[in-house]
Design a protein around this motif. Sequence first.
Motif, PDB file in Angstrom:
ATOM      1  N   ARG A   1      42.249  22.740 -31.605  1.00 21.93           N
ATOM      2  CA  ARG A   1      42.819  23.043 -32.929  1.00 21.93           C
ATOM      3  C   ARG A   1      42.377  22.001 -33.948  1.00 21.93           C
ATOM      4  O   ARG A   1      41.903  22.340 -35.037  1.00 21.93           O
ATOM      5  CB  ARG A   1      44.355  23.098 -32.851  1.00 21.93           C
ATOM      6  N   LEU A   2      42.502  20.735 -33.587  1.00 24.09           N
ATOM      7  CA  LEU A   2      42.121  19.664 -34.507  1.00 24.09           C
ATOM      8  C   LEU A   2      40.615  19.660 -34.767  1.00 24.09           C
ATOM      9  O   LEU A   2      40.177  19.466 -35.914  1.00 24.09           O
ATOM     10  CB  LEU A   2      42.583  18.314 -33.965  1.00 24.09           C
ATOM     11  N   LYS A   3      39.837  19.878 -33.735  1.00 23.25           N
ATOM     12  CA  LYS A   3      38.374  19.912 -33.895  1.00 23.25           C
ATOM     13  C   LYS A   3      37.954  20.997 -34.877  1.00 23.25           C
ATOM     14  O   LYS A   3      37.012  20.829 -35.645  1.00 23.25           O
ATOM     15  CB  LYS A   3      37.697  20.138 -32.550  1.00 23.25           C
ATOM     16  N   ASN A   4      38.674  22.115 -34.840  1.00 27.55           N
ATOM     17  CA  ASN A   4      38.344  23.236 -35.715  1.00 27.55           C
ATOM     18  C   ASN A   4      39.071  23.208 -37.051  1.00 27.55           C
ATOM     19  O   ASN A   4      38.904  24.111 -37.866  1.00 27.55           O
ATOM     20  CB  ASN A   4      38.611  24.555 -34.983  1.00 27.55           C
ATOM     21  N   GLY A   5      39.899  22.182 -37.249  1.00 25.34           N
ATOM     22  CA  GLY A   5      40.551  21.987 -38.549  1.00 25.34           C
ATOM     23  C   GLY A   5      41.669  22.950 -38.869  1.00 25.34           C
ATOM     24  O   GLY A   5      41.930  23.239 -40.040  1.00 25.34           O
ATOM     25  N   TYR A   6      42.353  23.443 -37.850  1.00 30.78           N
ATOM     26  CA  TYR A   6      43.449  24.384 -38.066  1.00 30.78           C
ATOM     27  C   TYR A   6      44.796  23.677 -38.036  1.00 30.78           C
ATOM     28  O   TYR A   6      44.981  22.674 -37.347  1.00 30.78           O
ATOM     29  CB  TYR A   6      43.475  25.462 -36.979  1.00 30.78           C
ATOM     30  N   LEU A   7      45.743  24.249 -38.760  1.00 33.68           N
ATOM     31  CA  LEU A   7      47.147  23.847 -38.663  1.00 33.68           C
ATOM     32  C   LEU A   7      47.814  24.696 -37.583  1.00 33.68           C
ATOM     33  O   LEU A   7      47.359  25.810 -37.289  1.00 33.68           O
ATOM     34  CB  LEU A   7      47.860  24.072 -39.998  1.00 33.68           C
ATOM     35  N   GLN A   8      48.899  24.210 -37.035  1.00 29.66           N
ATOM     36  CA  GLN A   8      49.615  24.971 -36.016  1.00 29.66           C
ATOM     37  C   GLN A   8      50.054  26.337 -36.536  1.00 29.66           C
ATOM     38  O   GLN A   8      49.957  27.331 -35.819  1.00 29.66           O
ATOM     39  CB  GLN A   8      50.817  24.174 -35.505  1.00 29.66           C
ATOM     40  N   VAL A   9      50.515  26.383 -37.759  1.00 31.56           N
ATOM     41  CA  VAL A   9      50.978  27.651 -38.330  1.00 31.56           C
ATOM     42  C   VAL A   9      49.824  28.649 -38.439  1.00 31.56           C
ATOM     43  O   VAL A   9      50.019  29.854 -38.237  1.00 31.56           O
ATOM     44  CB  VAL A   9      51.688  27.439 -39.694  1.00 31.56           C
ATOM     45  N   GLU A  10      48.625  28.180 -38.734  1.00 28.83           N
ATOM     46  CA  GLU A  10      47.471  29.078 -38.818  1.00 28.83           C
ATOM     47  C   GLU A  10      47.135  29.670 -37.448  1.00 28.83           C
ATOM     48  O   GLU A  10      46.871  30.869 -37.332  1.00 28.83           O
ATOM     49  CB  GLU A  10      46.255  28.318 -39.365  1.00 28.83           C
ATOM     50  N   ILE A  11      47.162  28.825 -36.433  1.00 30.28           N
ATOM     51  CA  ILE A  11      46.891  29.300 -35.074  1.00 30.28           C
ATOM     52  C   ILE A  11      47.948  30.307 -34.651  1.00 30.28           C
ATOM     53  O   ILE A  11      47.637  31.365 -34.095  1.00 30.28           O
ATOM     54  CB  ILE A  11      46.824  28.123 -34.071  1.00 30.28           C
ATOM     55  N   ALA A  12      49.200  29.991 -34.921  1.00 34.77           N
ATOM     56  CA  ALA A  12      50.295  30.904 -34.562  1.00 34.77           C
ATOM     57  C   ALA A  12      50.084  32.269 -35.209  1.00 34.77           C
ATOM     58  O   ALA A  12      50.227  33.308 -34.539  1.00 34.77           O
ATOM     59  CB  ALA A  12      51.630  30.298 -34.981  1.00 34.77           C
ATOM     60  N   ASP A  13      49.737  32.279 -36.484  1.00 34.69           N
ATOM     61  CA  ASP A  13      49.488  33.547 -37.178  1.00 34.69           C
ATOM     62  C   ASP A  13      48.313  34.300 -36.561  1.00 34.69           C
ATOM     63  O   ASP A  13      48.363  35.523 -36.394  1.00 34.69           O
ATOM     64  CB  ASP A  13      49.209  33.304 -38.669  1.00 34.69           C
TER      65      ASP A  13
ATOM     66  N   LEU B   1      43.198  32.457 -27.762  1.00 35.54           N
ATOM     67  CA  LEU B   1      42.804  31.116 -28.189  1.00 35.54           C
ATOM     68  C   LEU B   1      41.398  30.781 -27.720  1.00 35.54           C
ATOM     69  O   LEU B   1      40.604  30.204 -28.474  1.00 35.54           O
ATOM     70  CB  LEU B   1      43.815  30.082 -27.690  1.00 35.54           C
ATOM     71  N   ALA B   2      41.067  31.150 -26.502  1.00 33.48           N
ATOM     72  CA  ALA B   2      39.718  30.911 -25.990  1.00 33.48           C
ATOM     73  C   ALA B   2      38.690  31.665 -26.840  1.00 33.48           C
ATOM     74  O   ALA B   2      37.637  31.110 -27.183  1.00 33.48           O
ATOM     75  CB  ALA B   2      39.629  31.338 -24.524  1.00 33.48           C
ATOM     76  N   ASP B   3      39.001  32.902 -27.191  1.00 30.48           N
ATOM     77  CA  ASP B   3      38.103  33.684 -28.048  1.00 30.48           C
ATOM     78  C   ASP B   3      37.956  33.028 -29.414  1.00 30.48           C
ATOM     79  O   ASP B   3      36.839  32.932 -29.945  1.00 30.48           O
ATOM     80  CB  ASP B   3      38.620  35.114 -28.213  1.00 30.48           C
ATOM     81  N   LEU B   4      39.062  32.569 -29.966  1.00 31.82           N
ATOM     82  CA  LEU B   4      39.041  31.902 -31.271  1.00 31.82           C
ATOM     83  C   LEU B   4      38.151  30.661 -31.248  1.00 31.82           C
ATOM     84  O   LEU B   4      37.358  30.432 -32.163  1.00 31.82           O
ATOM     85  CB  LEU B   4      40.475  31.520 -31.683  1.00 31.82           C
ATOM     86  N   TYR B   5      38.279  29.875 -30.194  1.00 39.40           N
ATOM     87  CA  TYR B   5      37.515  28.630 -30.084  1.00 39.40           C
ATOM     88  C   TYR B   5      36.135  28.834 -29.446  1.00 39.40           C
ATOM     89  O   TYR B   5      35.387  27.872 -29.285  1.00 39.40           O
ATOM     90  CB  TYR B   5      38.307  27.598 -29.284  1.00 39.40           C
TER      91      TYR B   5
ATOM     92  N   ASP C   1      55.200  33.114 -33.331  1.00 36.27           N
ATOM     93  CA  ASP C   1      55.914  32.284 -34.290  1.00 36.27           C
ATOM     94  C   ASP C   1      55.394  30.846 -34.231  1.00 36.27           C
ATOM     95  O   ASP C   1      54.993  30.370 -33.165  1.00 36.27           O
ATOM     96  CB  ASP C   1      57.416  32.318 -33.959  1.00 36.27           C
ATOM     97  N   ARG C   2      55.418  30.158 -35.364  1.00 35.75           N
ATOM     98  CA  ARG C   2      54.954  28.772 -35.420  1.00 35.75           C
ATOM     99  C   ARG C   2      55.710  27.895 -34.422  1.00 35.75           C
ATOM    100  O   ARG C   2      55.124  27.062 -33.738  1.00 35.75           O
ATOM    101  CB  ARG C   2      55.122  28.210 -36.829  1.00 35.75           C
ATOM    102  N   SER C   3      57.020  28.090 -34.319  1.00 34.08           N
ATOM    103  CA  SER C   3      57.808  27.251 -33.405  1.00 34.08           C
ATOM    104  C   SER C   3      57.392  27.482 -31.952  1.00 34.08           C
ATOM    105  O   SER C   3      57.419  26.558 -31.140  1.00 34.08           O
ATOM    106  CB  SER C   3      59.306  27.508 -33.582  1.00 34.08           C
ATOM    107  N   THR C   4      56.979  28.695 -31.624  1.00 38.74           N
ATOM    108  CA  THR C   4      56.488  28.979 -30.278  1.00 38.74           C
ATOM    109  C   THR C   4      55.179  28.241 -30.042  1.00 38.74           C
ATOM    110  O   THR C   4      54.983  27.618 -28.998  1.00 38.74           O
ATOM    111  CB  THR C   4      56.287  30.492 -30.075  1.00 38.74           C
ATOM    112  N   TYR C   5      54.282  28.281 -31.043  1.00 40.71           N
ATOM    113  CA  TYR C   5      53.011  27.587 -30.870  1.00 40.71           C
ATOM    114  C   TYR C   5      53.207  26.076 -30.758  1.00 40.71           C
ATOM    115  O   TYR C   5      52.521  25.422 -29.977  1.00 40.71           O
ATOM    116  CB  TYR C   5      51.990  27.900 -31.980  1.00 40.71           C
ATOM    117  N   ILE C   6      54.142  25.537 -31.485  1.00 36.88           N
ATOM    118  CA  ILE C   6      54.425  24.093 -31.379  1.00 36.88           C
ATOM    119  C   ILE C   6      54.699  23.734 -29.920  1.00 36.88           C
ATOM    120  O   ILE C   6      54.221  22.721 -29.412  1.00 36.88           O
ATOM    121  CB  ILE C   6      55.598  23.688 -32.295  1.00 36.88           C
TER     122      ILE C   6
END
Length: 150
Positions: free
Chosen positions: A21-33, A61-65, A38-43
């Motif tokens: 997530r950090l390498k790709n510059g995403y926020l947790q809320v963006e990944i959750a969406d 997530l693997a597909d995204l990354y 939900d963002r709290s689930t991704y946290i």
Amino acid sequence: MQHYPTPDLLDSTADKLRWYRLKNGYLQVEIADMIGIDRSTYIHYEEPTRKFYELDKLQLLADLYKVNIESLLNDYMLFLYKGQGKQLKALRTSFGLTQNELADLFNTPKSNIKYWEQERCFMQYDNFVKIKRCFDIKQNRDLVRSLGYS
């Protein structure tokens, strides 16, 4: 992330997810969406105490990354992903144990062994640790290779 230039040096799925997530510059809320939770689930996905993850979400997530899902998995999740049933049965039979004997060894009902081998339910993390310790998976290289671990 600075301490770990590659995710290969990380053991936990939580750390690997955070690294990507950090390498790709995403926020947790963006990944959750992006994966529909939900963002709290991704946290919680990035908390070091988490042991179990929904495989369909990890695949997203693997597909995204653009990585193989196996590169995101810890030992426990890899065990589930590669089919806990066939692996457990192979371990049990390689040691010449019946389901009853394995159940006695782990102080668990025989029905648990049966359900795990039939993949009717996931083995809990604590039971995976017991089995891994007992059979010493990492040191038994022939068995490890036959089960598809590298």
